[in-house]
Enzyme design. Sequence first.
Site, mmCIF file in Angstrom:
data_model
loop_
_atom_site.group_PDB
_atom_site.id
_atom_site.type_symbol
_atom_site.label_atom_id
_atom_site.label_comp_id
_atom_site.label_asym_id
_atom_site.label_seq_id
_atom_site.Cartn_x
_atom_site.Cartn_y
_atom_site.Cartn_z
ATOM 1 N N GLY A 18 0.784 -1.269 -0.131
ATOM 2 C CA GLY A 18 0.033 -0.006 -0.073
ATOM 3 C C GLY A 18 0.927 1.450 -0.030
ATOM 4 O O GLY A 18 0.277 2.352 0.478
ATOM 5 N N MET A 73 -4.155 -7.619 -6.588
ATOM 6 C CA MET A 73 -3.761 -8.498 -7.413
ATOM 7 C C MET A 73 -4.664 -9.631 -7.641
ATOM 8 O O MET A 73 -4.412 -10.739 -7.744
ATOM 9 C CB MET A 73 -2.449 -9.110 -6.501
ATOM 10 C CG MET A 73 -1.415 -8.440 -6.003
ATOM 11 S SD MET A 73 -0.843 -7.649 -7.561
ATOM 12 C CE MET A 73 0.141 -9.139 -8.298
ATOM 13 N N ARG A 74 -5.973 -9.071 -8.061
ATOM 14 C CA ARG A 74 -7.065 -9.924 -8.689
ATOM 15 C C ARG A 74 -7.317 -9.443 -9.832
ATOM 16 O O ARG A 74 -7.443 -8.200 -10.245
ATOM 17 C CB ARG A 74 -8.225 -10.053 -7.826
ATOM 18 C CG ARG A 74 -7.938 -10.424 -6.397
ATOM 19 C CD ARG A 74 -7.365 -11.656 -6.190
ATOM 20 N NE ARG A 74 -8.265 -12.716 -7.019
ATOM 21 C CZ ARG A 74 -8.190 -14.124 -6.983
ATOM 22 N NH1 ARG A 74 -6.940 -14.457 -6.654
ATOM 23 N NH2 ARG A 74 -8.931 -14.806 -7.629
ATOM 24 N N ASN A 113 -5.822 2.327 -12.600
ATOM 25 C CA ASN A 113 -4.872 1.244 -12.173
ATOM 26 C C ASN A 113 -3.292 1.980 -12.330
ATOM 27 O O ASN A 113 -2.904 2.919 -13.469
ATOM 28 C CB ASN A 113 -4.864 0.166 -13.068
ATOM 29 C CG ASN A 113 -4.040 -1.059 -12.666
ATOM 30 O OD1 ASN A 113 -3.808 -1.116 -11.526
ATOM 31 N ND2 ASN A 113 -3.198 -1.613 -13.484
ATOM 32 N N HIS A 158 0.619 0.609 -12.905
ATOM 33 C CA HIS A 158 1.513 -0.674 -13.565
ATOM 34 C C HIS A 158 2.910 0.081 -13.401
ATOM 35 O O HIS A 158 3.308 0.914 -14.112
ATOM 36 C CB HIS A 158 0.757 -0.856 -14.890
ATOM 37 C CG HIS A 158 1.560 -2.034 -15.448
ATOM 38 N ND1 HIS A 158 1.195 -3.275 -15.288
ATOM 39 C CD2 HIS A 158 2.346 -2.205 -16.285
ATOM 40 C CE1 HIS A 158 2.029 -4.290 -15.408
ATOM 41 N NE2 HIS A 158 2.874 -3.629 -16.424
ATOM 42 N N ASP A 180 -4.202 -4.336 -18.429
ATOM 43 C CA ASP A 180 -3.007 -3.406 -18.634
ATOM 44 C C ASP A 180 -3.161 -2.772 -20.002
ATOM 45 O O ASP A 180 -2.173 -2.503 -20.709
ATOM 46 C CB ASP A 180 -1.695 -4.139 -18.164
ATOM 47 C CG ASP A 180 -1.753 -4.706 -16.951
ATOM 48 O OD1 ASP A 180 -2.287 -3.769 -16.222
ATOM 49 O OD2 ASP A 180 -0.916 -5.904 -16.803
HETATM 50 C C1 GRF Z 1 3.192 -1.226 -7.575
HETATM 51 O O1 GRF Z 1 4.461 -1.433 -8.177
HETATM 52 C C2 GRF Z 1 1.971 -1.166 -8.597
HETATM 53 O O2 GRF Z 1 2.528 -0.487 -9.807
HETATM 54 C C3 GRF Z 1 1.650 -2.286 -8.555
HETATM 55 O O3 GRF Z 1 1.832 -3.371 -7.702
HETATM 56 C C4 GRF Z 1 2.674 -2.402 -6.791
HETATM 57 C C5 GRF Z 1 1.989 -1.890 -5.616
HETATM 58 O O4 GRF Z 1 2.814 -1.550 -4.433
HETATM 59 N N1 GRF Z 1 0.431 -2.476 -9.251
HETATM 60 P P1 GRF Z 1 1.939 -0.732 -3.381
HETATM 61 O O5 GRF Z 1 1.347 -1.802 -2.612
HETATM 62 O O6 GRF Z 1 1.339 0.486 -3.706
HETATM 63 O O7 GRF Z 1 3.375 -0.569 -2.450
#
Ligand code: GRF
Length: 218
Positions: free
Chosen positions: A15, A93-94, A110, A112, A148
């Site tokens: 987060g 992550m889903r 989102n 990425h 994506d």
């Molecule tokens: C980040 O690298 C984001 O781009 C990817 O997952 C990671 C999340 O990191 N989708 P965090 O939980 O915000 O530290």
Amino acid sequence: MTERLAVGVLISGSGSNLQALIDRMADGAVPARIAVVISNRADAYGLERARAAGIPTRVIDHREFSDRESFDQALVAALHEAGVALVCLAGFMRVLTPVFIRAFAGRLLNIHPALLPAFPGLHVQERAIAAGAKFSGATVHFVTEEVDAGPIVVQAVVPVLDGDDAATLAARILKQEHRIYPLAVTWFAQGRLRVAGQRVLLADGQETPEAVLIQPGG
Ligand code: GRF
């Protein structure tokens, strides 16, 4: 004073992007508020960050649902209940189904950790290094039904240095993520984003110098 835009943030882990949004909202840079943080994992550290900031949290565990659609319906219901006008995926992550994506079409962002459309999917830093890429970066994009692949709001570029491994490159990219996600949410909250096909335009042409610097071709 008008009510600040209500944002829902979906996380699965650390987060740190959530933290960047919390911090930029707290210092007034981002004219929005986080109405709810939802995690599919009860042990996501981001939940502690939200609690520390006094933000309501929900855990909706995907393993308690028989299929992806019913999980997504539960997410949609929780976000509607919180009255959110924008949803930010931040390390969630889903893979979401059309049930979710259609419910928030045009209101779903989102982040990425690569320069899309290069390196969609997972393990992107390893893949960028293995491909010999000289640059990588971060992308904030609208979410569409193809993973994506939605219209790109803003990108930041970082070099891939000799001797980088996935962790050092990820850390360099993450620093930029923390700059551009709040920027994208600010533009959305200001009502400045217009989507024209795959291209996202800033409506009023009043870009800040920072935006010009990190918006390729902008
Ligand atoms: C980040 O690298 C984001 O781009 C990817 O997952 C990671 C999340 O990191 N989708 P965090 O939980 O915000 O530290």
